[in-house]
Scaffold this motif. Structure first.
Motif, mmCIF file in Angstrom:
data_model
loop_
_atom_site.group_PDB
_atom_site.id
_atom_site.type_symbol
_atom_site.label_atom_id
_atom_site.label_comp_id
_atom_site.label_asym_id
_atom_site.label_seq_id
_atom_site.Cartn_x
_atom_site.Cartn_y
_atom_site.Cartn_z
ATOM 1 N N GLU A 67 6.292 -3.755 -2.061
ATOM 2 C CA GLU A 67 7.729 -4.049 -1.881
ATOM 3 C C GLU A 67 8.422 -3.380 -0.629
ATOM 4 N N VAL A 68 8.000 -2.471 -0.431
ATOM 5 C CA VAL A 68 8.584 -1.237 0.687
ATOM 6 C C VAL A 68 7.632 -1.354 2.186
ATOM 7 N N GLN A 69 8.385 -1.541 3.069
ATOM 8 C CA GLN A 69 7.733 -1.260 4.277
ATOM 9 C C GLN A 69 8.680 -0.541 5.179
ATOM 10 N N VAL A 70 8.059 0.528 5.770
ATOM 11 C CA VAL A 70 8.786 1.379 6.620
ATOM 12 C C VAL A 70 8.011 1.844 7.977
ATOM 13 N N PHE A 71 8.854 2.103 9.107
ATOM 14 C CA PHE A 71 8.303 2.572 10.122
ATOM 15 C C PHE A 71 8.892 4.025 10.470
ATOM 16 N N ALA A 72 7.909 4.948 10.461
ATOM 17 C CA ALA A 72 8.268 6.186 10.845
ATOM 18 C C ALA A 72 7.964 6.821 12.195
ATOM 19 N N GLN A 92 -5.624 7.983 9.752
ATOM 20 C CA GLN A 92 -6.939 7.117 9.429
ATOM 21 C C GLN A 92 -6.950 7.369 7.886
ATOM 22 N N GLU A 93 -6.583 8.539 7.262
ATOM 23 C CA GLU A 93 -6.947 8.866 5.949
ATOM 24 C C GLU A 93 -6.045 8.482 5.177
ATOM 25 N N TRP A 94 -4.652 8.277 5.503
ATOM 26 C CA TRP A 94 -3.537 7.855 4.651
ATOM 27 C C TRP A 94 -3.521 6.400 4.402
ATOM 28 N N PRO A 95 -3.716 6.039 3.305
ATOM 29 C CA PRO A 95 -3.923 4.546 3.149
ATOM 30 C C PRO A 95 -2.575 3.874 3.242
ATOM 31 N N LEU A 96 -1.425 4.565 3.063
ATOM 32 C CA LEU A 96 -0.006 3.780 3.205
ATOM 33 C C LEU A 96 0.161 3.499 4.482
ATOM 34 N N VAL A 97 -0.582 3.939 5.385
ATOM 35 C CA VAL A 97 -0.205 3.964 6.974
ATOM 36 C C VAL A 97 -1.204 2.642 7.408
ATOM 37 N N ARG A 98 -0.494 1.795 7.787
ATOM 38 C CA ARG A 98 -1.400 0.535 7.999
ATOM 39 C C ARG A 98 -1.490 0.428 9.661
#
Length: 166
Positions: A67-72, A92-98
Protein backbone atom coordinates in the motif's frame (compact mmCIF):
# COMPACT_ATOMS: atom_id res chain seq x y z
CA UNK A 1 23.10 8.34 -32.59
CA UNK A 2 21.66 5.52 -30.46
CA UNK A 3 18.99 3.55 -32.23
CA UNK A 4 20.42 4.04 -35.72
CA UNK A 5 22.16 0.63 -35.63
CA UNK A 6 18.70 -0.93 -35.67
CA UNK A 7 16.64 -1.07 -38.82
CA UNK A 8 12.95 -0.23 -38.95
CA UNK A 9 11.86 -3.85 -38.45
CA UNK A 10 14.07 -4.20 -35.35
CA UNK A 11 12.53 -1.04 -33.90
CA UNK A 12 9.01 -2.31 -34.71
CA UNK A 13 9.82 -5.61 -32.97
CA UNK A 14 11.02 -3.73 -29.89
CA UNK A 15 7.94 -1.47 -29.87
CA UNK A 16 5.56 -4.43 -30.17
CA UNK A 17 7.32 -6.46 -27.47
CA UNK A 18 7.43 -3.43 -25.18
CA UNK A 19 3.65 -3.13 -25.54
CA UNK A 20 3.01 -6.87 -25.14
CA UNK A 21 5.91 -9.14 -24.23
CA UNK A 22 3.66 -12.22 -24.08
CA UNK A 23 2.65 -12.37 -27.74
CA UNK A 24 3.75 -15.39 -29.71
CA UNK A 25 6.54 -15.14 -32.24
CA UNK A 26 4.00 -15.87 -34.99
CA UNK A 27 1.83 -12.92 -33.89
CA UNK A 28 4.89 -10.67 -33.58
CA UNK A 29 6.08 -11.63 -37.06
CA UNK A 30 2.62 -10.87 -38.48
CA UNK A 31 2.54 -7.44 -36.80
CA UNK A 32 5.95 -6.41 -38.14
CA UNK A 33 5.40 -7.90 -41.61
CA UNK A 34 7.97 -10.69 -41.76
CA UNK A 35 7.82 -14.48 -41.44
CA UNK A 36 8.28 -16.23 -38.11
CA UNK A 37 11.80 -17.74 -38.47
CA UNK A 38 13.61 -14.46 -39.28
CA UNK A 39 11.52 -12.72 -36.63
CA UNK A 40 12.71 -15.18 -33.99
CA UNK A 41 16.33 -14.72 -35.15
CA UNK A 42 15.97 -10.96 -34.85
CA UNK A 43 14.46 -11.21 -31.36
CA UNK A 44 17.29 -13.47 -30.22
CA UNK A 45 19.86 -11.06 -31.68
CA UNK A 46 18.16 -8.11 -29.93
CA UNK A 47 18.34 -10.08 -26.67
CA UNK A 48 22.01 -10.98 -27.18
CA UNK A 49 22.91 -7.36 -28.00
CA UNK A 50 21.21 -6.14 -24.83
CA UNK A 51 18.34 -4.22 -26.42
CA UNK A 52 15.93 -6.61 -24.71
CA UNK A 53 16.94 -7.10 -21.08
CA UNK A 54 14.07 -9.33 -20.00
CA UNK A 55 10.35 -10.01 -19.95
CA UNK A 56 8.26 -9.09 -16.93
CA UNK A 57 4.69 -9.12 -15.74
CA UNK A 58 3.34 -5.69 -14.80
CA UNK A 59 1.99 -6.52 -11.35
CA UNK A 60 -0.23 -4.22 -9.32
CA UNK A 61 1.67 -3.59 -6.09
CA UNK A 62 -1.40 -2.33 -4.22
CA UNK A 63 -3.47 -5.35 -5.20
CA UNK A 64 -0.68 -7.48 -3.69
CA UNK A 65 -0.81 -5.57 -0.42
CA UNK A 66 2.01 -3.06 -0.96
CA UNK A 67 0.00 0.00 0.00
CA UNK A 68 2.95 2.35 0.53
CA UNK A 69 5.15 3.79 -2.19
CA UNK A 70 7.86 6.26 -1.23
CA UNK A 71 10.56 8.18 -3.06
CA UNK A 72 13.66 8.64 -0.91
CA UNK A 73 16.22 11.28 -1.84
CA UNK A 74 19.57 10.21 -0.44
CA UNK A 75 22.65 12.38 0.13
CA UNK A 76 26.02 10.74 0.67
CA UNK A 77 29.03 12.04 2.58
CA UNK A 78 31.43 10.93 -0.15
CA UNK A 79 30.87 10.76 -3.88
CA UNK A 80 34.05 8.80 -4.60
CA UNK A 81 33.31 6.05 -7.12
CA UNK A 82 34.03 3.30 -4.60
CA UNK A 83 31.46 4.81 -2.19
CA UNK A 84 28.86 5.33 -4.91
CA UNK A 85 29.27 1.72 -6.03
CA UNK A 86 29.06 0.48 -2.45
CA UNK A 87 25.76 2.31 -1.94
CA UNK A 88 24.37 0.95 -5.23
CA UNK A 89 25.35 -2.54 -4.10
CA UNK A 90 23.52 -2.05 -0.82
CA UNK A 91 20.42 -0.93 -2.71
CA UNK A 92 20.53 -4.17 -4.69
CA UNK A 93 20.24 -6.08 -1.40
CA UNK A 94 17.26 -4.13 0.01
CA UNK A 95 14.02 -5.74 -1.23
CA UNK A 96 11.88 -2.65 -0.56
CA UNK A 97 14.04 -0.60 -2.95
CA UNK A 98 12.60 -1.22 -6.41
CA UNK A 99 14.55 1.45 -8.30
CA UNK A 100 17.79 3.28 -7.59
CA UNK A 101 19.02 6.17 -9.71
CA UNK A 102 22.13 8.32 -9.25
CA UNK A 103 21.41 12.01 -9.84
CA UNK A 104 23.45 15.13 -10.21
CA UNK A 105 22.69 18.17 -8.12
CA UNK A 106 21.77 18.37 -4.45
CA UNK A 107 20.66 14.74 -4.14
CA UNK A 108 23.00 11.85 -4.90
CA UNK A 109 20.38 9.09 -5.32
CA UNK A 110 16.64 8.74 -5.60
CA UNK A 111 15.13 5.44 -4.52
CA UNK A 112 11.66 4.17 -5.34
CA UNK A 113 10.52 2.01 -2.45
CA UNK A 114 7.41 -0.06 -1.80
CA UNK A 115 6.17 -1.47 1.49
CA UNK A 116 3.03 -3.15 2.76
CA UNK A 117 2.52 -0.42 5.37
CA UNK A 118 4.13 2.67 6.87
CA UNK A 119 5.53 0.75 9.84
CA UNK A 120 7.49 -1.54 7.51
CA UNK A 121 8.85 1.40 5.52
CA UNK A 122 9.75 3.28 8.70
CA UNK A 123 11.64 0.24 9.99
CA UNK A 124 13.59 0.06 6.71
CA UNK A 125 14.27 3.79 6.86
CA UNK A 126 15.54 3.86 10.43
CA UNK A 127 17.25 0.47 10.66
CA UNK A 128 18.74 0.15 7.17
CA UNK A 129 18.83 3.26 5.04
CA UNK A 130 19.71 5.87 7.67
CA UNK A 131 22.29 3.56 9.26
CA UNK A 132 23.99 2.65 5.98
CA UNK A 133 27.63 3.70 5.72
CA UNK A 134 28.22 7.02 3.96
CA UNK A 135 24.55 8.13 4.10
CA UNK A 136 24.40 11.72 5.33
CA UNK A 137 20.77 12.64 4.65
CA UNK A 138 17.48 11.15 3.54
CA UNK A 139 14.35 13.05 2.57
CA UNK A 140 11.23 11.03 1.80
CA UNK A 141 8.05 11.75 -0.11
CA UNK A 142 5.06 9.45 0.19
CA UNK A 143 3.22 8.83 -3.08
CA UNK A 144 -0.43 9.78 -2.76
CA UNK A 145 -1.38 8.46 -6.20
CA UNK A 146 0.25 7.80 -9.52
CA UNK A 147 -0.90 9.51 -12.70
CA UNK A 148 1.40 7.69 -15.14
CA UNK A 149 3.66 4.67 -14.96
CA UNK A 150 4.77 3.75 -18.45
CA UNK A 151 7.95 1.70 -18.75
CA UNK A 152 10.20 1.64 -21.78
CA UNK A 153 10.73 4.34 -24.37
CA UNK A 154 8.41 6.27 -26.74
CA UNK A 155 9.20 4.63 -30.08
CA UNK A 156 7.11 7.18 -32.00
CA UNK A 157 9.48 9.94 -30.79
CA UNK A 158 12.49 7.86 -31.88
CA UNK A 159 10.97 7.28 -35.33
CA UNK A 160 10.20 11.01 -35.74
CA UNK A 161 13.78 11.90 -34.79
CA UNK A 162 15.27 9.31 -37.17
CA UNK A 163 13.05 10.56 -40.02
CA UNK A 164 14.00 14.18 -39.29
CA UNK A 165 17.73 13.39 -39.16
CA UNK A 166 17.69 11.21 -42.31
Amino acid sequence: MPGTKLDEIDRMILAELQADGRMTNVELAKRVGISAPPCLRRVRTLEEQGYIRGYHADVDARELGFEVQVFAMVGLQSQAEVDLSAFEGRCQEWPLVRECHMLNGEVDFILKCVAPDLRTFQRFLTEDLLKAPNVSSVKTSLVIRGAKDQPGVPFDVLEERLARDA
